[in-house]
Design a protein around this motif. Sequence first.
Motif, PDB file in Angstrom:
ATOM      1  N   VAL A  10       0.876  -1.174   0.000  1.00  0.00           N
ATOM      2  CA  VAL A  10       0.000   0.000   0.000  1.00  0.00           C
ATOM      3  C   VAL A  10       0.909   1.219   0.000  1.00  0.00           C
ATOM      4  O   VAL A  10       1.940   1.234   0.677  1.00  0.00           O
ATOM      5  CB  VAL A  10      -0.889   0.030   1.264  1.00  0.00           C
ATOM      6  CG1 VAL A  10      -1.798   1.247   1.277  1.00  0.00           C
ATOM      7  CG2 VAL A  10      -1.707  -1.250   1.394  1.00  0.00           C
ATOM      8  N   SER A  11       0.530   2.255  -0.738  1.00  0.00           N
ATOM      9  CA  SER A  11       1.368   3.456  -0.720  1.00  0.00           C
ATOM     10  C   SER A  11       1.360   4.053   0.688  1.00  0.00           C
ATOM     11  O   SER A  11       0.335   4.027   1.371  1.00  0.00           O
ATOM     12  CB  SER A  11       0.903   4.474  -1.754  1.00  0.00           C
ATOM     13  OG  SER A  11      -0.384   4.926  -1.445  1.00  0.00           O
ATOM     14  N   LEU A  14      -1.400   6.255   1.954  1.00  0.00           N
ATOM     15  CA  LEU A  14      -2.736   5.662   2.069  1.00  0.00           C
ATOM     16  C   LEU A  14      -2.807   4.553   3.116  1.00  0.00           C
ATOM     17  O   LEU A  14      -3.871   3.962   3.314  1.00  0.00           O
ATOM     18  CB  LEU A  14      -3.179   5.110   0.713  1.00  0.00           C
ATOM     19  CG  LEU A  14      -3.414   6.145  -0.384  1.00  0.00           C
ATOM     20  CD1 LEU A  14      -3.720   5.458  -1.707  1.00  0.00           C
ATOM     21  CD2 LEU A  14      -4.525   7.094   0.008  1.00  0.00           C
ATOM     22  N   PHE A  18      -6.138   2.719   4.470  1.00  0.00           N
ATOM     23  CA  PHE A  18      -6.334   1.305   4.157  1.00  0.00           C
ATOM     24  C   PHE A  18      -6.672   0.526   5.427  1.00  0.00           C
ATOM     25  O   PHE A  18      -7.617  -0.266   5.450  1.00  0.00           O
ATOM     26  CB  PHE A  18      -5.077   0.701   3.509  1.00  0.00           C
ATOM     27  CG  PHE A  18      -5.152  -0.787   3.405  1.00  0.00           C
ATOM     28  CD1 PHE A  18      -5.852  -1.393   2.370  1.00  0.00           C
ATOM     29  CD2 PHE A  18      -4.551  -1.594   4.363  1.00  0.00           C
ATOM     30  CE1 PHE A  18      -5.952  -2.777   2.289  1.00  0.00           C
ATOM     31  CE2 PHE A  18      -4.636  -2.976   4.292  1.00  0.00           C
ATOM     32  CZ  PHE A  18      -5.342  -3.566   3.253  1.00  0.00           C
ATOM     33  N   THR A  49       5.503   0.750   3.062  1.00  0.00           N
ATOM     34  CA  THR A  49       4.622   0.313   1.971  1.00  0.00           C
ATOM     35  C   THR A  49       4.004  -1.056   2.253  1.00  0.00           C
ATOM     36  O   THR A  49       3.227  -1.550   1.431  1.00  0.00           O
ATOM     37  CB  THR A  49       5.385   0.244   0.637  1.00  0.00           C
ATOM     38  OG1 THR A  49       6.434  -0.714   0.758  1.00  0.00           O
ATOM     39  CG2 THR A  49       5.916   1.602   0.234  1.00  0.00           C
ATOM     40  N   THR A  79     -13.268  -2.160  -2.882  1.00  0.00           N
ATOM     41  CA  THR A  79     -12.707  -1.502  -4.064  1.00  0.00           C
ATOM     42  C   THR A  79     -13.446  -0.202  -4.361  1.00  0.00           C
ATOM     43  O   THR A  79     -12.823   0.803  -4.711  1.00  0.00           O
ATOM     44  CB  THR A  79     -12.743  -2.441  -5.278  1.00  0.00           C
ATOM     45  OG1 THR A  79     -11.961  -3.599  -4.976  1.00  0.00           O
ATOM     46  CG2 THR A  79     -12.198  -1.773  -6.525  1.00  0.00           C
ATOM     47  N   GLY A  83     -10.641   1.837  -3.549  1.00  0.00           N
ATOM     48  CA  GLY A  83      -9.972   1.758  -4.844  1.00  0.00           C
ATOM     49  C   GLY A  83      -9.115   0.514  -4.916  1.00  0.00           C
ATOM     50  O   GLY A  83      -9.114  -0.317  -4.018  1.00  0.00           O
ATOM     51  N   GLU A  84      -8.368   0.392  -5.979  1.00  0.00           N
ATOM     52  CA  GLU A  84      -7.473  -0.758  -6.168  1.00  0.00           C
ATOM     53  C   GLU A  84      -6.050  -0.311  -5.914  1.00  0.00           C
ATOM     54  O   GLU A  84      -5.156  -0.531  -6.729  1.00  0.00           O
ATOM     55  CB  GLU A  84      -7.657  -1.330  -7.574  1.00  0.00           C
ATOM     56  CG  GLU A  84      -9.036  -1.910  -7.779  1.00  0.00           C
ATOM     57  CD  GLU A  84      -9.203  -2.591  -9.118  1.00  0.00           C
ATOM     58  OE1 GLU A  84      -8.198  -2.890  -9.775  1.00  0.00           O
ATOM     59  OE2 GLU A  84     -10.350  -2.818  -9.503  1.00  0.00           O
ATOM     60  N   GLN A  85      -5.852   0.294  -4.770  1.00  0.00           N
ATOM     61  CA  GLN A  85      -4.567   0.895  -4.445  1.00  0.00           C
ATOM     62  C   GLN A  85      -3.738   0.023  -3.505  1.00  0.00           C
ATOM     63  O   GLN A  85      -2.821   0.514  -2.870  1.00  0.00           O
ATOM     64  CB  GLN A  85      -4.805   2.281  -3.851  1.00  0.00           C
ATOM     65  CG  GLN A  85      -5.592   3.162  -4.802  1.00  0.00           C
ATOM     66  CD  GLN A  85      -6.007   4.453  -4.163  1.00  0.00           C
ATOM     67  OE1 GLN A  85      -5.163   5.273  -3.856  1.00  0.00           O
ATOM     68  NE2 GLN A  85      -7.287   4.614  -3.964  1.00  0.00           N
ATOM     69  N   GLN A  86      -4.090  -1.243  -3.409  1.00  0.00           N
ATOM     70  CA  GLN A  86      -3.320  -2.184  -2.616  1.00  0.00           C
ATOM     71  C   GLN A  86      -3.124  -3.444  -3.433  1.00  0.00           C
ATOM     72  O   GLN A  86      -3.872  -3.709  -4.359  1.00  0.00           O
ATOM     73  CB  GLN A  86      -4.003  -2.484  -1.279  1.00  0.00           C
ATOM     74  CG  GLN A  86      -5.132  -3.489  -1.342  1.00  0.00           C
ATOM     75  CD  GLN A  86      -6.419  -2.961  -1.948  1.00  0.00           C
ATOM     76  OE1 GLN A  86      -6.622  -1.763  -2.012  1.00  0.00           O
ATOM     77  NE2 GLN A  86      -7.287  -3.841  -2.401  1.00  0.00           N
ATOM     78  N   GLN A  87      -2.114  -4.201  -3.068  1.00  0.00           N
ATOM     79  CA  GLN A  87      -1.813  -5.432  -3.796  1.00  0.00           C
ATOM     80  C   GLN A  87      -1.348  -6.474  -2.798  1.00  0.00           C
ATOM     81  O   GLN A  87      -0.462  -6.202  -1.976  1.00  0.00           O
ATOM     82  CB  GLN A  87      -0.711  -5.156  -4.821  1.00  0.00           C
ATOM     83  CG  GLN A  87      -0.228  -6.374  -5.544  1.00  0.00           C
ATOM     84  CD  GLN A  87       0.985  -6.088  -6.419  1.00  0.00           C
ATOM     85  OE1 GLN A  87       1.645  -5.071  -6.281  1.00  0.00           O
ATOM     86  NE2 GLN A  87       1.284  -7.011  -7.314  1.00  0.00           N
TER      87      GLN A  87
END
Length: 104
Positions: A10-11, A14, A18, A49, A79, A83-87
């Motif tokens: 995650v940035s 954010l 999150f 991150t 989402t 959003g889709e700002q995590q992986q």
Amino acid sequence: MVIEWLKLRVSPELREKFIQKDAEIWTSMLAAYPGFLGKEVWIDPERPTEVILIIRWASRDAWESVPAERLKQVEQQFTQEFGEQQQIIEAAEYQVRKFPLASS
């Protein structure tokens, strides 16, 4: 006990949002299912991150009892709100074993 272990990217700006949204959306949904024992969020000050999620289940059957359709709905809700700002960059399953202490 079974541990669901997830490492996410995650940035840094954010990360707190999150964690809040994860608790609000994912944790509250999981808490409604029998066998969900709790969840912890681990953060490393040296790796801003990364977020590690530790989800405790009474058994693998309890974990798998959460309907796939419900998981899909919650993923869509998450989402939509975050959003889709995590992986997910790593996932694992662990079993917790406890043994009696040996007598001295």
